[in-house]
Design a protein around this motif. Structure first.
Motif, PDB file in Angstrom:
ATOM      1  N   THR A   1     -61.742  15.073  21.860  1.00 30.99           N
ATOM      2  CA  THR A   1     -62.078  14.173  20.758  1.00 30.99           C
ATOM      3  C   THR A   1     -62.632  14.946  19.578  1.00 30.99           C
ATOM      4  O   THR A   1     -62.158  14.796  18.448  1.00 30.99           O
ATOM      5  N   LEU A   2     -63.662  15.781  19.813  1.00 33.48           N
ATOM      6  CA  LEU A   2     -64.254  16.588  18.747  1.00 33.48           C
ATOM      7  C   LEU A   2     -63.795  18.041  18.791  1.00 33.48           C
ATOM      8  O   LEU A   2     -63.493  18.638  17.766  1.00 33.48           O
ATOM      9  N   LEU A   3     -63.800  18.620  19.984  1.00 41.85           N
ATOM     10  CA  LEU A   3     -63.529  20.049  20.115  1.00 41.85           C
ATOM     11  C   LEU A   3     -62.118  20.306  20.641  1.00 41.85           C
ATOM     12  O   LEU A   3     -61.658  19.651  21.575  1.00 41.85           O
TER      13      LEU A   3
ATOM     14  N   ALA B   1     -64.054  30.164  28.573  1.00 43.77           N
ATOM     15  CA  ALA B   1     -63.439  29.879  27.273  1.00 43.77           C
ATOM     16  C   ALA B   1     -63.909  28.549  26.702  1.00 43.77           C
ATOM     17  O   ALA B   1     -63.761  28.309  25.493  1.00 43.77           O
ATOM     18  N   PHE B   2     -64.497  27.670  27.517  1.00 42.90           N
ATOM     19  CA  PHE B   2     -65.042  26.429  26.984  1.00 42.90           C
ATOM     20  C   PHE B   2     -66.159  26.701  25.979  1.00 42.90           C
ATOM     21  O   PHE B   2     -66.428  25.860  25.114  1.00 42.90           O
ATOM     22  N   ARG B   3     -66.786  27.843  26.070  1.00 37.36           N
ATOM     23  CA  ARG B   3     -67.843  28.180  25.114  1.00 37.36           C
ATOM     24  C   ARG B   3     -67.295  28.749  23.816  1.00 37.36           C
ATOM     25  O   ARG B   3     -68.051  29.114  22.923  1.00 37.36           O
ATOM     26  N   GLU B   4     -65.962  28.813  23.704  1.00 36.46           N
ATOM     27  CA  GLU B   4     -65.314  29.303  22.483  1.00 36.46           C
ATOM     28  C   GLU B   4     -64.647  28.168  21.704  1.00 36.46           C
ATOM     29  O   GLU B   4     -63.945  28.419  20.725  1.00 36.46           O
ATOM     30  N   LEU B   5     -64.851  26.934  22.118  1.00 38.53           N
ATOM     31  CA  LEU B   5     -64.196  25.811  21.448  1.00 38.53           C
ATOM     32  C   LEU B   5     -64.705  25.635  20.023  1.00 38.53           C
ATOM     33  O   LEU B   5     -65.851  25.954  19.712  1.00 38.53           O
ATOM     34  N   VAL B   6     -63.837  25.102  19.166  1.00 35.00           N
ATOM     35  CA  VAL B   6     -64.210  24.800  17.784  1.00 35.00           C
ATOM     36  C   VAL B   6     -63.792  23.360  17.476  1.00 35.00           C
ATOM     37  O   VAL B   6     -62.880  22.817  18.105  1.00 35.00           O
ATOM     38  N   PRO B   7     -64.438  22.721  16.505  1.00 32.55           N
ATOM     39  CA  PRO B   7     -64.068  21.352  16.149  1.00 32.55           C
ATOM     40  C   PRO B   7     -62.677  21.278  15.527  1.00 32.55           C
ATOM     41  O   PRO B   7     -62.228  22.214  14.861  1.00 32.55           O
ATOM     42  N   HIS B   8     -62.010  20.152  15.748  1.00 32.18           N
ATOM     43  CA  HIS B   8     -60.765  19.882  15.039  1.00 32.18           C
ATOM     44  C   HIS B   8     -61.071  19.779  13.538  1.00 32.18           C
ATOM     45  O   HIS B   8     -62.206  19.450  13.143  1.00 32.18           O
ATOM     46  N   PRO B   9     -60.094  20.050  12.677  1.00 35.68           N
ATOM     47  CA  PRO B   9     -60.341  20.036  11.232  1.00 35.68           C
ATOM     48  C   PRO B   9     -60.861  18.711  10.679  1.00 35.68           C
ATOM     49  O   PRO B   9     -61.545  18.692   9.651  1.00 35.68           O
TER      50      PRO B   9
ATOM     51  N   LEU C   1     -70.261  22.978  18.127  1.00 38.62           N
ATOM     52  CA  LEU C   1     -70.733  22.408  16.867  1.00 38.62           C
ATOM     53  C   LEU C   1     -71.294  23.493  15.952  1.00 38.62           C
ATOM     54  O   LEU C   1     -71.072  23.476  14.735  1.00 38.62           O
ATOM     55  N   GLU C   2     -72.020  24.428  16.538  1.00 41.53           N
ATOM     56  CA  GLU C   2     -72.557  25.545  15.740  1.00 41.53           C
ATOM     57  C   GLU C   2     -71.420  26.379  15.171  1.00 41.53           C
ATOM     58  O   GLU C   2     -71.440  26.756  13.988  1.00 41.53           O
ATOM     59  N   ARG C   3     -70.434  26.672  15.983  1.00 43.78           N
ATOM     60  CA  ARG C   3     -69.313  27.492  15.529  1.00 43.78           C
ATOM     61  C   ARG C   3     -68.560  26.811  14.393  1.00 43.78           C
ATOM     62  O   ARG C   3     -68.059  27.468  13.488  1.00 43.78           O
TER      63      ARG C   3
ATOM     64  N   GLY D   1     -69.948  24.784  12.236  1.00 43.35           N
ATOM     65  CA  GLY D   1     -70.831  24.532  11.111  1.00 43.35           C
ATOM     66  C   GLY D   1     -71.220  23.081  10.923  1.00 43.35           C
ATOM     67  O   GLY D   1     -71.595  22.672   9.822  1.00 43.35           O
ATOM     68  N   VAL D   2     -71.151  22.280  12.010  1.00 44.47           N
ATOM     69  CA  VAL D   2     -71.459  20.855  11.880  1.00 44.47           C
ATOM     70  C   VAL D   2     -72.651  20.429  12.735  1.00 44.47           C
ATOM     71  O   VAL D   2     -72.956  19.244  12.833  1.00 44.47           O
ATOM     72  N   ALA D   3     -73.348  21.371  13.337  1.00 46.81           N
ATOM     73  CA  ALA D   3     -74.461  21.033  14.228  1.00 46.81           C
ATOM     74  C   ALA D   3     -75.539  20.230  13.505  1.00 46.81           C
ATOM     75  O   ALA D   3     -76.167  19.339  14.101  1.00 46.81           O
ATOM     76  N   ALA D   4     -75.765  20.522  12.232  1.00 50.55           N
ATOM     77  CA  ALA D   4     -76.816  19.835  11.483  1.00 50.55           C
ATOM     78  C   ALA D   4     -76.502  18.354  11.267  1.00 50.55           C
ATOM     79  O   ALA D   4     -77.404  17.575  10.945  1.00 50.55           O
ATOM     80  N   LEU D   5     -75.242  17.967  11.461  1.00 47.99           N
ATOM     81  CA  LEU D   5     -74.845  16.572  11.273  1.00 47.99           C
ATOM     82  C   LEU D   5     -75.062  15.732  12.526  1.00 47.99           C
ATOM     83  O   LEU D   5     -74.909  14.512  12.485  1.00 47.99           O
ATOM     84  N   VAL D   6     -75.397  16.386  13.627  1.00 48.41           N
ATOM     85  CA  VAL D   6     -75.532  15.713  14.920  1.00 48.41           C
ATOM     86  C   VAL D   6     -76.996  15.682  15.331  1.00 48.41           C
ATOM     87  O   VAL D   6     -77.634  16.723  15.470  1.00 48.41           O
ATOM     88  N   GLU D   7     -77.500  14.475  15.525  1.00 55.67           N
ATOM     89  CA  GLU D   7     -78.908  14.296  15.876  1.00 55.67           C
ATOM     90  C   GLU D   7     -79.230  14.787  17.279  1.00 55.67           C
ATOM     91  O   GLU D   7     -80.289  15.363  17.524  1.00 55.67           O
ATOM     92  N   ARG D   8     -78.322  14.543  18.208  1.00 49.14           N
ATOM     93  CA  ARG D   8     -78.605  14.828  19.612  1.00 49.14           C
ATOM     94  C   ARG D   8     -77.293  15.068  20.362  1.00 49.14           C
ATOM     95  O   ARG D   8     -76.300  14.395  20.112  1.00 49.14           O
ATOM     96  N   THR D   9     -77.310  16.038  21.272  1.00 46.38           N
ATOM     97  CA  THR D   9     -76.176  16.247  22.168  1.00 46.38           C
ATOM     98  C   THR D   9     -76.636  15.874  23.579  1.00 46.38           C
ATOM     99  O   THR D   9     -77.692  16.303  24.025  1.00 46.38           O
TER     100      THR D   9
END
Length: 223
Positions: free
Chosen positions: A17-19, A86-94, A125-127, A129-137
């Motif tokens: 969905t996100l990554l 490799a799950f720790r290398e995921l990035v968000p979809h555009p 999310l950090e990779r 650059g959107v972590a700041a948009l997410v209140e809680r994981t």
């Protein structure tokens, strides 16, 4: 269908969905497996976790993924571990960043809800650059259950201090949206890995052609 209201909190499923799972697919190819095996392994991972929850037991996502790899491939344990890493290398979809920004600009709280291993969502999310948009994981490992178990969604709503009906769940998986709606949340589905929403399920409260459309439809709900 009960009329839905504008959610106070929007929770997002994570894997697919996100990554983007492309790094896991690439790791499988590097290990000598065909690209297509990821779909089968990922589906079997979910089957393993779902069955454990229904049967009254539990396993970690990483362990379920390793078991699925062992069932579907001849990879040795060490190589399977590298694929799982490799799950720790995921990035968000555009399309993820603009969707999250649209919600936060409207004053909607954004969280994530996964049954994946803790740390995977945060790294992605950090990779991106959107972590700041997410209140809680949130990972349902904390309650030792897998979505779509009702308790996971109720735990998530409680953790965010909102009633279930004031939380929405956005996912590209029909089973996840079904579980959320049965727990009282507003469900929003869009196609990513699935072409259509399963006709055998209760239909989603929100159905859109893409992630942006799902977010727009949620924001259009009456307050």
């Amino acid at each position: 269908m009960t009329p839905r209201r504008l959610p106070e909190v929007v929770a997002f499923d994570v894997n697919e969905t996100l990554l983007d799972l492309a790094p896991v697919r690439a790791a499988l190819v590097e290990a000598g497996e065909p690209e297509s095996v990821l779909g089968t392994v990922f589906a079997r991972t979910l089957l393993t976790g779902f069955a454990a929850t229904v049967a009254g037991t539990w396993c970690r996502f990483r362990d379920a993924f390793d078991a699925a790899l062992a069932q579907e491939t001849d990879l040795p344990a060490e190589r399977r571990g590298l694929v799982a890493d490799a799950f720790r290398e995921l990035v968000p979809h555009p399309d993820v960043e603009p969707a999250l920004r649209r919600l936060t600009a409207a004053g909607i709280r954004v969280v994530t809800l996964s049954h994946g291993s803790p740390g995977v969502t945060e790294a992605g999310l950090e990779r991106g650059g959107v972590a700041a948009l997410v209140e809680r994981t949130m990972s349902s490992e904390l309650v030792r259950a897998w979505k779509p178990a009702r308790e996971v969604y109720l735990w998530a709503a409680g953790s965010c201090s909102v009633a279930p009906e004031r939380m929405a769940l956005v996912a590209a998986h029909g089973w996840d949206v079904l579980g959320a709606q049965r727990a009282g949340l507003t469900g929003a589905w869009f196609p990513r890995s699935e072409r259509t929403f399963p006709a055998v399920y209760d239909q989603p409260h929100v159905r859109a052609d893409d992630l942006a459309g799902a977010v727009d439809a949620l924001l259009a709900l009456p307050a």
